[in-house]
Design a protein around this motif. Structure first.
Motif, short mmCIF file in Angstrom:
data_model
loop_
_atom_site.label_atom_id
_atom_site.label_comp_id
_atom_site.label_asym_id
_atom_site.label_seq_id
_atom_site.Cartn_x
_atom_site.Cartn_y
_atom_site.Cartn_z
N GLY A 127 0.84 -1.25 -1.75
CA GLY A 127 1.54 -0.24 -2.54
C GLY A 127 1.36 -0.34 -4.04
O GLY A 127 1.86 0.49 -4.78
N CYS A 179 0.82 -5.78 0.18
CA CYS A 179 1.57 -4.68 0.78
C CYS A 179 0.81 -3.36 0.71
O CYS A 179 1.12 -2.43 1.44
N LYS A 212 10.39 -3.35 -3.47
CA LYS A 212 11.05 -2.05 -3.22
C LYS A 212 10.92 -1.62 -1.77
O LYS A 212 11.58 -0.68 -1.34
N ARG A 213 10.07 -2.32 -1.00
CA ARG A 213 9.85 -1.96 0.40
C ARG A 213 10.82 -2.70 1.30
O ARG A 213 11.30 -3.78 0.96
N LYS A 214 11.08 -2.15 2.48
CA LYS A 214 11.93 -2.81 3.45
C LYS A 214 11.21 -4.01 4.03
O LYS A 214 10.01 -3.93 4.33
N ASP A 233 6.63 -12.07 2.27
CA ASP A 233 6.81 -10.66 1.92
C ASP A 233 6.35 -10.35 0.50
O ASP A 233 6.88 -9.44 -0.14
N THR A 253 5.66 -4.07 -6.21
CA THR A 253 6.06 -2.94 -5.36
C THR A 253 6.68 -3.43 -4.06
O THR A 253 7.59 -2.80 -3.53
N HIS A 254 6.22 -4.57 -3.55
CA HIS A 254 6.73 -5.11 -2.29
C HIS A 254 8.24 -5.32 -2.33
O HIS A 254 8.90 -5.26 -1.30
#
Length: 73
Positions: free
Chosen positions: A54, A52, A67-69, A21, A64-65
Motif C-alpha cells: 500500500g 503490505c 492503517k490496515r486491519k 505486520d 501505510t500498514h
C-alpha cells in the motif's frame, strides 16, 4: 520480530528483520534492483521495504500498514 543474518565478503553482515505486520528492515551492504533489473539507490544504511503493497513510495515503507486491519489467524 525475526532476523536473518548472512556473512558477505569482507565480513560485513547483511541483516533482514521481519517486523510483524510491518516492513522488512534491511541492514548492511546489499544491492536492490527493480523489476526491470535497474539498481535502486539506497540513501541510508538501514532501509524499510514495504510488504503490505500500500505504500506511496515503493519499494520503501511509508507506514501505510498501520492503517490496515491486521491479518486474521
Amino acid at each position: 520480530m525475526n532476523s536473518v543474518s548472512e556473512n558477505v565478503p569482507g565480513d560485513r553482515a547483511v541483516t533482514i528483520t521481519v517486523c510483524q505486520d510491518g516492513p522488512l528492515l534491511v541492514r548492511g551492504p546489499v544491492s536492490l534492483f527493480d523489476a526491470e533489473g535497474r539498481p535502486i539507490v539506497r540513501e541510508r544504511a538501514t532501509v524499510a521495504l514495504c510488504r503490505c503493497g500500500g505504500t506511496a513510495i515503493a519499494p520503501w515503507c511509508d507506514s501505510t500498514h498501520k492503517k490496515r486491519k491486521p491479518r486474521q489467524s
